[in-house]
Design an enzyme around this catalytic site. Structure first.
Site, PDB file in Angstrom:
ATOM      1  N   HIS A  32     -70.924  63.519  -0.928  1.00  0.00           N
ATOM      2  CA  HIS A  32     -70.678  64.809  -1.579  1.00  0.00           C
ATOM      3  C   HIS A  32     -71.659  65.900  -1.196  1.00  0.00           C
ATOM      4  CE1 HIS A  32     -67.474  63.956  -4.528  1.00  0.00           C
ATOM      5  NE2 HIS A  32     -67.929  62.721  -4.464  1.00  0.00           N
ATOM      6  N   LYS A  84     -69.959  78.223 -12.052  1.00  0.00           N
ATOM      7  CA  LYS A  84     -70.369  77.004 -11.355  1.00  0.00           C
ATOM      8  C   LYS A  84     -71.790  76.717 -11.775  1.00  0.00           C
ATOM      9  CE  LYS A  84     -69.330  79.192  -7.532  1.00  0.00           C
ATOM     10  NZ  LYS A  84     -68.521  78.172  -6.903  1.00  0.00           N
ATOM     11  N   ARG A  85     -72.307  75.522 -11.459  1.00  0.00           N
ATOM     12  CA  ARG A  85     -73.711  75.256 -11.763  1.00  0.00           C
ATOM     13  C   ARG A  85     -74.590  76.306 -11.091  1.00  0.00           C
ATOM     14  NH1 ARG A  85     -75.118  70.453 -14.525  1.00  0.00           N
ATOM     15  NH2 ARG A  85     -77.245  71.163 -14.165  1.00  0.00           N
ATOM     16  N   LYS A 124     -59.259  76.223  -8.218  1.00  0.00           N
ATOM     17  CA  LYS A 124     -58.721  76.521  -9.554  1.00  0.00           C
ATOM     18  C   LYS A 124     -58.441  78.016  -9.690  1.00  0.00           C
ATOM     19  CE  LYS A 124     -61.920  73.060 -11.380  1.00  0.00           C
ATOM     20  NZ  LYS A 124     -63.260  72.944 -11.993  1.00  0.00           N
TER      21      LYS A 124
HETATM   22  C1  LIG Z   1     -64.488  72.866 -11.419  1.00  0.00           C
HETATM   23  C2  LIG Z   1     -65.732  72.836 -12.209  1.00  0.00           C
HETATM   24  C3  LIG Z   1     -66.968  72.837 -11.566  1.00  0.00           C
HETATM   25  C4  LIG Z   1     -67.106  72.928 -10.059  1.00  0.00           C
HETATM   26  O1  LIG Z   1     -67.164  74.276  -9.694  1.00  0.00           O
HETATM   27  P1  LIG Z   1     -67.636  74.702  -8.215  1.00  0.00           P
HETATM   28  O2  LIG Z   1     -67.401  76.172  -8.194  1.00  0.00           O
HETATM   29  O3  LIG Z   1     -66.773  73.968  -7.256  1.00  0.00           O
HETATM   30  O4  LIG Z   1     -69.069  74.337  -8.117  1.00  0.00           O
HETATM   31  C5  LIG Z   1     -68.100  72.815 -12.343  1.00  0.00           C
HETATM   32  N1  LIG Z   1     -68.040  72.793 -13.686  1.00  0.00           N
HETATM   33  C6  LIG Z   1     -66.868  72.813 -14.344  1.00  0.00           C
HETATM   34  C7  LIG Z   1     -66.865  72.812 -15.836  1.00  0.00           C
HETATM   35  C8  LIG Z   1     -65.679  72.823 -13.629  1.00  0.00           C
HETATM   36  O5  LIG Z   1     -64.510  72.817 -14.293  1.00  0.00           O
END
Ligand SMILES: *Cc1c(COP(=O)(O)O)cnc(C)c1O
Length: 829
Positions: free
Chosen positions: A372, A563-564, A675
């Site tokens: 990953h 995102k994080r 998403k």
């Molecule tokens: C989809 C999702 C992520 C991943 O987001 P990225 O933009 O791909 O880092 C992280 N946290 C939650 C709650 C998510 O639903």
């Protein structure tokens, strides 16, 4: 409840065995009375939620029973998805949706005077994961059940999931998450399947009667693993698989053997109590912690899960191991479960008394590994000393695996010690380290990255020698997301609009969304599409008002980065750009821009100082801008606290712009990008991870790509990148960075934001924020201009939704099935 009235009203893919409104009502009331000891007059939303869940759970468990019986009778091959994280979110609406009972429940509850959408808010998120990796596991088990594939998810029953984030005076405060404080209606304890797990102690070498060397591990501590099952309902409600999560408990079994042998009950016994093991999820995303308890967590759930798999196998096949590899495939979600490889070897060699070669043959046909990340700080390594203390027998086994592997390497590259050093599981540094990535590659029959570019970099940069040694073993499976949760359930208005245009098959055949393409230029459809977006924005605006008391203009561009928080994801690039717009507005009140609301959601690892500083800076800049009348409402900055799945479900349908701005080569795939695009947001992004594949699908006219690509990043870095070049050359960059040093955003606290400037200058700007700033700013101008052409924007948004078919997790799972797992679906009767 035994009514079995088919739902013939055309709810998509409704299960055959679903129930009608009347029965649903009766069942909810029955549960209020008999399960919860209350009644319809006294019940609060929490009680209604529990009663509704209990009603659903009856359907769910019936499906589970049938599924397990079908799998048993057909003696199916199954995939076992090992993951330290499952970021499930809420389950009620998902289970209703997948059973085709959402509308039934909604109407039934309405007649009882209850709003389904209100009671759904009572459900705490099941946040047993950090971010993308954990959410991927959740999307995958949804797809596996939907595609009627025999599968089981294995993980850890954390008592506390990812911390709850509060913002106090702009700063992140972590609070414990307690997702099962008032009981979780979905989980079922299975005490009949408890496992005993060993830790610590020593290894005795014995000589058996047959002259065979026998190793016996005398553990210093034994703990119980108690399985808790969460049913996983496939769309259509036919297959119900399980997610089995292990909770640690003290074992009453006391090991006299060890006590007598050395009189030393390990000092560590005091350190790590059995109950501690599954107590809390480590909150580090993309960072390897190197902590003893973390290794114990990993071993704990892997050992429990392997023993569970073997118990089930033996029930059908006894002691005959010859069919094990036909029945079992185990997918390792990153290296977190890599310790399962030596654990299976230990069970086969020490317990089942198989020859080493036979055992290794089984192992290397059972395991497959997903990488990953390429970030060095995220590549797991354990000190050999730590393994020796906690898992002495496993360290021996790892040495033996490595010894034999080194002989293989010598055959391929005779006498080449640099090849051996590069490939060895053991890193001979100051402190001897065990590289879990190498162990995973060596012990697996397939290794995959998670997007085309990432997999290419895994081959070229991370494991080039492995690729040379075993051509074809390293491969790609691009990530995906479940459209059931991330469109159908979270965006009902858009889903209904799509249903009307192209029918109701798209949730399981997402490429059918291409049927929308022919309406992309249709003015009526554009209006309907953007009307849905506007309504979703209104709903989010109300939420923002409630949570933060900030007024946002729903006609502004909703620009979302969720995102994080990590330097590589570059929330600070976004922030610097916001500051540049603010500065332009202060210098020129007529500065021409469409109003924009910048919305953030992000948790920082509690120990990641700069990440927390960036959250603080976003909040401080937000305070200033949101309250500055000179901005005249053209910019608003919103940081929504406690980003999590249920909040994502509200933000994503309301987004116009999706920020995917990682330094090229650093984001393995990303799934947030998928998403958002699925819900009609346009991406502003770098050529990184799955952004590249999204751009290929939607076409370059329907995405805002900017900045350095992977090769340019590499070139800039190897030529010696100096961020000061950009600081002195670009007056706007200089002005913004200098601004951070004043107390303009933090009155009375000069220098409170200076760590960001320092990281971008003195500390060398490791993620090339300044190098990409101008290109980013220009791309944002293109976004601004594009938004002003309403029709063209609508067309682009529709094209984005229409072209996301590739990114369903059903396609990812289909790729795993055909190329790695070799599974067949099993019809449940
Ligand atoms: C989809 C999702 C992520 C991943 O987001 P990225 O933009 O791909 O880092 C992280 N946290 C939650 C709650 C998510 O639903």
């Amino acid at each position: 409840m035994n009514a079995k009235i088919g739902n013939k009203t055309g709810a998509p893919a409704a299960a055959e065995n679903t129930i009608a409104k009347k029965e649903f009502k009766e069942a909810v009331i029955q549960h209020l009375h008999c399960t919860l000891g209350t009644d319809e007059n006294k019940a609060n939303n929490h009680a209604w939620w529990k009663a509704t869940c209990a009603t659903m759970q009856e359907q769910v468990l019936e499906g589970l029973r049938k599924t397990q019986k079908s799998h048993y009778l057909n003696d199916t091959r199954a995939v076992h998805y090992f993951s330290a994280e499952f970021l499930m979110g809420r389950l009620l609406s998902n289970n209703l949706q997948n059973f085709g009972l959402f509308d039934v429940a909604n109407e039934a509850l309405k007649e009882l005077g209850v709003e389904l959408s209100d009671i759904m808010e009572e459900e705490p998120d099941m946040a047993l994961g950090n971010g993308g990796l954990g959410r991927l596991a959740a999307c995958f088990i949804d797809s596996l059940a939907t595609m009627e594939l025999p599968a089981i998810g294995y993980g850890i029953h954390y008592e506390h999931g990812l911390f709850r984030q509060e913002i106090q005076n702009g700063a992140q405060i972590e609070r414990p998450d307690s997702w099962r404080d008032f009981g979780n209606p979905w989980e079922i304890c299975r005490p009949e399947s408890i496992q005993q797990i060993s830790l610590y102690g020593y290894v005795e070498t014995k000589y058996g009667d047959n002259g065979r060397i026998q190793k016996e591990w005398h553990p210093g501590l034994i703990v119980k693993g108690v399985p808790w099952d969460i049913p996983v309902v496939g769309y259509g409600g036919k297959t119900v698989n399980v997610l089995r999560l292990w909770k640690s408990e003290a074992s009453h079994y006391f090991n006299w053997d060890v006590f007598n042998a050395g009189g030393y009950v390990d000092a560590q016994r005091e350190n790590i109590q059995a109950e501690t093991i599954s107590k809390v999820l480590y909150p580090n995303d993309e960072t390897e912690a190197g902590k003893e308890l973390r290794l114990i967590q990993q071993y704990f759930f892997c050992s429990c899960s392997l023993k569970d798999i073997i118990r089930r196998y033996k029930r059908a096949h006894g002691d005959d191991w010859s069919r094990f590899v036909e029945q079992v495939v185990i997918q390792l979600n990153d290296t977190h479960p890599a310790i399962a490889i030596p654990e299976l070897m230990r069970i086969l060699v020490d317990r089942a008394e198989l020859d080493w070669d036979k055992a290794w043959d089984i192992c290397t046909q059972v395991f497959a590994y997903t990488n990953h990340t390429l970030l060095p700080e995220a590549l797991e390594k354990w000190p050999a000393r730590m393994l020796e203390k906690i898992l002495p027998r496993h360290l021996e086994i790892i040495y033996e695996i490595n010894h034999r592997f080194m002989a293989l390497v010598d055959k391929k590259w005779p006498g080449d010690n640099s090849k051996k050093a590069a490939l060895s599981i053991i890193e001979e540094s100051n402190e001897k380290m065990v590289r879990m990535g190498h162990l995973s590659v060596i012990g697996s029959f397939a290794v995959n990255g998670v997007a085309e570019i990432h997999s290419k970099l895994v081959k070229q940069n991370l494991f080039p020698e492995f690729d040379e040694l075993w051509p074809g073993k390293l491969t790609n499976v691009t990530n995906g997301i479940t459209p059931r949760r991330w469109l159908k359930a979270c965006n009902p208005a858009l889903s209904k609009l799509i249903d009307k245009k192209i029918g109701t098959d798209w949730p399981t055949q997402l490429t059918k969304l291409e049927g929308l393409l022919k309406y992309a230029k249709n003015k009526t459809f554009q209006k309907q599409f953007m009307k849905v977006k506007l309504e979703n924005k209104k709903r989010l605006a109300a939420e923002i008002k409630t949570l933060l008391d900030i007024d946002v203009d729903v006609n502004a561009i909703f620009d979302v980065q969720i995102k994080r928080l990590h330097e590589y994801k570059r929330q600070h690039l976004n922030l610097l750009h916001i500051m540049s717009l603010y500065r332009r507005l202060l210098e020129n009140p007529d500065y021409d821009m469409h109003p924009r609301v910048f919305i953030f959601g992000a948790k920082a690892a509690p120990g990641y100082k700069l990440a927390k500083d960036i959250i603080y800076a976003i909040n401080k800049v937000a305070d200033k801008i949101n309250n500055d009348p000179r901005v005249n409402g053209k910019i608003k900055v919103v940081f929504l606290p406690n980003y999590r799945v249920s909040l994502a479900e509200k933000m994503i349908p309301a987004s116009d712009v999706s920020e995917q701005i990682s330094t090229a080569g650093k984001e393995a795939s990303g799934t947030g990008n998928m998403k958002l695009a699925l819900n009609g947001a346009l991406t502003i992004g770098t050529l990184d991870g799955a952004n590249i594949e999204i751009a290929e699908e939607v076409g370059e006219d329907n995405i805002f790509i900017f900045g350095l690509d992977v090769d340019q990043v590499h070139e800039l870095k190897s030529n010696g990148y100096n961020p000061y070049d950009f600081y002195y050359k670009d007056a706007e960059i200089k002005a913004i960075l200098d601004w951070l040093e004043t107390d303009y955003f933090t009155p009375g606290r000069p220098g409170a934001l200076v760590s960001i400037k320092q990281s971008l200058l003195d500390q060398g700007d490791p993620y090339l924020v300044l190098a990409d700033f101008r290109a980013y700013s220009d791309a944002q101008k293109r976004v601004d201009e594009a938004y002003r052409d309403k029709d063209r924007w609508a067309e682009m948004a529709i094209i984005n939704t229409a072209k996301m078919g590739k990114f369903t997790s059903d396609r990812s799972i289909a790729d795993y099935v055909s190329r790695i797992w070799k599974l067949s679906s099993c019809e449940v009767r």
